[in-house]
Scaffold this motif. Sequence first.
Motif, PDB file in Angstrom:
ATOM      1  N   ASN A   1       0.832  -1.212   0.000  1.00 36.87           N
ATOM      2  CA  ASN A   1       0.000   0.000   0.000  1.00 36.87           C
ATOM      3  C   ASN A   1       0.861   1.255   0.000  1.00 36.87           C
ATOM      4  OD1 ASN A   1      -2.230  -1.679   0.096  1.00 36.87           O
ATOM      5  ND2 ASN A   1      -2.630  -1.328   2.271  1.00 36.87           N
ATOM      6  N   LEU A   2       1.943   1.249   0.770  1.00 36.20           N
ATOM      7  CA  LEU A   2       2.850   2.401   0.831  1.00 36.20           C
ATOM      8  C   LEU A   2       3.446   2.671  -0.549  1.00 36.20           C
ATOM      9  CD1 LEU A   2       4.345   4.496   2.632  1.00 36.20           C
ATOM     10  CD2 LEU A   2       6.127   2.767   2.918  1.00 36.20           C
ATOM     11  N   ILE A   3       3.893   1.639  -1.211  1.00 35.31           N
ATOM     12  CA  ILE A   3       4.471   1.781  -2.554  1.00 35.31           C
ATOM     13  C   ILE A   3       3.424   2.301  -3.530  1.00 35.31           C
ATOM     14  CG2 ILE A   3       5.414   0.513  -4.531  1.00 35.31           C
ATOM     15  CD1 ILE A   3       6.628  -1.442  -2.333  1.00 35.31           C
ATOM     16  N   GLU A   4       2.263   1.660  -3.546  1.00 35.97           N
ATOM     17  CA  GLU A   4       1.242   1.993  -4.540  1.00 35.97           C
ATOM     18  C   GLU A   4       0.586   3.344  -4.314  1.00 35.97           C
ATOM     19  OE1 GLU A   4      -1.200  -1.523  -4.682  1.00 35.97           O
ATOM     20  OE2 GLU A   4       0.325  -2.581  -5.868  1.00 35.97           O
ATOM     21  N   GLN A   5       0.722   3.889  -3.120  1.00 36.48           N
ATOM     22  CA  GLN A   5       0.189   5.222  -2.835  1.00 36.48           C
ATOM     23  C   GLN A   5       0.874   6.267  -3.720  1.00 36.48           C
ATOM     24  OE1 GLN A   5       0.752   6.220   1.268  1.00 36.48           O
ATOM     25  NE2 GLN A   5      -0.380   8.118   1.133  1.00 36.48           N
ATOM     26  N   ASP A   6       2.183   6.169  -3.902  1.00 41.21           N
ATOM     27  CA  ASP A   6       2.929   7.139  -4.707  1.00 41.21           C
ATOM     28  C   ASP A   6       3.440   6.574  -6.028  1.00 41.21           C
ATOM     29  OD1 ASP A   6       2.712   9.231  -2.812  1.00 41.21           O
ATOM     30  OD2 ASP A   6       4.380   8.397  -1.660  1.00 41.21           O
ATOM     31  N   ASN A   7       3.452   5.253  -6.170  1.00 39.60           N
ATOM     32  CA  ASN A   7       4.013   4.621  -7.355  1.00 39.60           C
ATOM     33  C   ASN A   7       3.125   3.445  -7.788  1.00 39.60           C
ATOM     34  OD1 ASN A   7       5.731   3.709  -9.369  1.00 39.60           O
ATOM     35  ND2 ASN A   7       7.396   3.130  -8.004  1.00 39.60           N
ATOM     36  N   PRO A   8       1.890   3.750  -8.219  1.00 39.80           N
ATOM     37  CA  PRO A   8       0.948   2.676  -8.541  1.00 39.80           C
ATOM     38  C   PRO A   8       1.396   1.775  -9.693  1.00 39.80           C
ATOM     39  CG  PRO A   8       0.072   4.791  -9.257  1.00 39.80           C
ATOM     40  CD  PRO A   8       1.315   5.073  -8.449  1.00 39.80           C
ATOM     41  N   GLY A   9       2.250   2.275 -10.582  1.00 36.29           N
ATOM     42  CA  GLY A   9       2.729   1.477 -11.702  1.00 36.29           C
ATOM     43  C   GLY A   9       4.011   0.714 -11.402  1.00 36.29           C
ATOM     44  N   TRP A  10       4.489   0.804 -10.180  1.00 35.80           N
ATOM     45  CA  TRP A  10       5.713   0.119  -9.760  1.00 35.80           C
ATOM     46  C   TRP A  10       6.899   0.468 -10.667  1.00 35.80           C
ATOM     47  CZ3 TRP A  10       6.339  -3.374  -5.563  1.00 35.80           C
ATOM     48  CH2 TRP A  10       5.187  -3.552  -4.786  1.00 35.80           C
ATOM     49  N   GLU A  11       6.980   1.740 -11.045  1.00 37.77           N
ATOM     50  CA  GLU A  11       8.094   2.218 -11.861  1.00 37.77           C
ATOM     51  C   GLU A  11       9.391   2.125 -11.062  1.00 37.77           C
ATOM     52  OE1 GLU A  11       9.607   6.468 -13.747  1.00 37.77           O
ATOM     53  OE2 GLU A  11       7.592   6.315 -12.925  1.00 37.77           O
ATOM     54  N   ASP A  12      10.498   1.805 -11.717  1.00 38.05           N
ATOM     55  CA  ASP A  12      11.811   1.809 -11.069  1.00 38.05           C
ATOM     56  C   ASP A  12      12.261   3.263 -10.973  1.00 38.05           C
ATOM     57  OD1 ASP A  12      14.416   1.507 -10.160  1.00 38.05           O
ATOM     58  OD2 ASP A  12      14.927  -0.061 -11.596  1.00 38.05           O
ATOM     59  N   LEU A  13      12.153   3.848  -9.804  1.00 41.95           N
ATOM     60  CA  LEU A  13      12.417   5.266  -9.589  1.00 41.95           C
ATOM     61  C   LEU A  13      13.895   5.631  -9.729  1.00 41.95           C
ATOM     62  CD1 LEU A  13      10.078   5.716  -6.500  1.00 41.95           C
ATOM     63  CD2 LEU A  13       9.565   6.196  -8.908  1.00 41.95           C
ATOM     64  N   TYR A  14      14.757   4.659  -9.752  1.00 40.33           N
ATOM     65  CA  TYR A  14      16.187   4.892  -9.953  1.00 40.33           C
ATOM     66  C   TYR A  14      16.413   5.681 -11.239  1.00 40.33           C
ATOM     67  CZ  TYR A  14      21.096   3.627 -10.920  1.00 40.33           C
ATOM     68  OH  TYR A  14      22.434   3.641 -11.215  1.00 40.33           O
ATOM     69  N   TRP A  15      15.710   5.316 -12.296  1.00 40.10           N
ATOM     70  CA  TRP A  15      15.898   5.979 -13.582  1.00 40.10           C
ATOM     71  C   TRP A  15      15.334   7.386 -13.575  1.00 40.10           C
ATOM     72  CZ3 TRP A  15      19.425   3.214 -15.490  1.00 40.10           C
ATOM     73  CH2 TRP A  15      19.414   1.830 -15.320  1.00 40.10           C
ATOM     74  N   ARG A  16      14.202   7.592 -12.940  1.00 41.54           N
ATOM     75  CA  ARG A  16      13.573   8.918 -12.893  1.00 41.54           C
ATOM     76  C   ARG A  16      14.445   9.927 -12.145  1.00 41.54           C
ATOM     77  NH1 ARG A  16       7.962   9.669  -9.941  1.00 41.54           N
ATOM     78  NH2 ARG A  16       7.305   8.110 -11.459  1.00 41.54           N
ATOM     79  N   HIS A  17      15.231   9.445 -11.201  1.00 43.05           N
ATOM     80  CA  HIS A  17      16.027  10.342 -10.359  1.00 43.05           C
ATOM     81  C   HIS A  17      17.500  10.385 -10.754  1.00 43.05           C
ATOM     82  CE1 HIS A  17      12.757  11.439  -7.733  1.00 43.05           C
ATOM     83  NE2 HIS A  17      12.331  10.194  -7.883  1.00 43.05           N
ATOM     84  N   GLY A  18      17.794   9.999 -12.004  1.00 40.24           N
ATOM     85  CA  GLY A  18      19.133  10.200 -12.542  1.00 40.24           C
ATOM     86  C   GLY A  18      20.081   9.029 -12.430  1.00 40.24           C
ATOM     87  N   GLY A  19      19.562   7.833 -12.237  1.00 36.49           N
ATOM     88  CA  GLY A  19      20.421   6.663 -12.136  1.00 36.49           C
ATOM     89  C   GLY A  19      21.169   6.375 -13.426  1.00 36.49           C
ATOM     90  N   VAL A  20      22.329   5.806 -13.292  1.00 38.11           N
ATOM     91  CA  VAL A  20      23.187   5.458 -14.425  1.00 38.11           C
ATOM     92  C   VAL A  20      23.018   3.980 -14.751  1.00 38.11           C
ATOM     93  CG1 VAL A  20      25.601   5.245 -15.147  1.00 38.11           C
ATOM     94  CG2 VAL A  20      24.862   7.244 -13.855  1.00 38.11           C
ATOM     95  N   ASP A  21      23.024   3.657 -16.032  1.00 39.16           N
ATOM     96  CA  ASP A  21      22.901   2.272 -16.482  1.00 39.16           C
ATOM     97  C   ASP A  21      24.067   1.456 -15.931  1.00 39.16           C
ATOM     98  OD1 ASP A  21      22.762  -0.151 -17.812  1.00 39.16           O
ATOM     99  OD2 ASP A  21      22.491   0.741 -19.786  1.00 39.16           O
ATOM    100  N   PRO A  22      23.792   0.461 -15.106  1.00 40.53           N
ATOM    101  CA  PRO A  22      24.870  -0.316 -14.504  1.00 40.53           C
ATOM    102  C   PRO A  22      25.675  -1.130 -15.505  1.00 40.53           C
ATOM    103  CG  PRO A  22      22.739  -1.026 -13.650  1.00 40.53           C
ATOM    104  CD  PRO A  22      22.491   0.069 -14.631  1.00 40.53           C
ATOM    105  N   THR A  23      25.163  -1.302 -16.733  1.00 43.28           N
ATOM    106  CA  THR A  23      25.925  -2.044 -17.733  1.00 43.28           C
ATOM    107  C   THR A  23      26.871  -1.129 -18.504  1.00 43.28           C
ATOM    108  OG1 THR A  23      24.220  -1.767 -19.436  1.00 43.28           O
ATOM    109  CG2 THR A  23      24.071  -3.720 -18.016  1.00 43.28           C
ATOM    110  N   ALA A  24      26.731   0.180 -18.315  1.00 46.67           N
ATOM    111  CA  ALA A  24      27.594   1.145 -18.997  1.00 46.67           C
ATOM    112  C   ALA A  24      28.836   1.415 -18.150  1.00 46.67           C
ATOM    113  CB  ALA A  24      26.833   2.450 -19.233  1.00 46.67           C
ATOM    114  N   VAL A  25      29.911   1.751 -18.822  1.00 45.23           N
ATOM    115  CA  VAL A  25      31.132   2.135 -18.118  1.00 45.23           C
ATOM    116  C   VAL A  25      30.986   3.600 -17.737  1.00 45.23           C
ATOM    117  CG1 VAL A  25      33.619   2.437 -18.322  1.00 45.23           C
ATOM    118  CG2 VAL A  25      32.498   0.476 -19.395  1.00 45.23           C
TER     119      VAL A  25
END
Length: 111
Positions: A77-101
Amino acid sequence: MQYFVYLLASRPKGTLYCGVTNALLRRVYEHKTWQVPGFTARYGVDQLVWFEAHEDINEAIAREKRIKRWRRQWKLNLIEQDNPGWEDLYWRHGGVDPTAVVPEGLRSWMA
């Protein structure tokens, strides 16, 4: 300094993990690249699905401990309150592709 309480998932409504850190993107990157041996690496739990910031480390640790004791449905419920689509928020907040150098000069974002 800010501290973050966060929830990771293996997939939508999958296996969950709760943690606390002072460097959210760096910590999630470590989970995504399996630099953290144990539970998250063993079960493929690496999608950032929820987090909140705290100014006080003791407050963050107390919140993490409370969430860890919660029933699973309360966490969902806590997750779905703000992230109903279960998006990986790492990417939205500037995460870097771990497969990239990552060039040495760009590693400061992980601090």
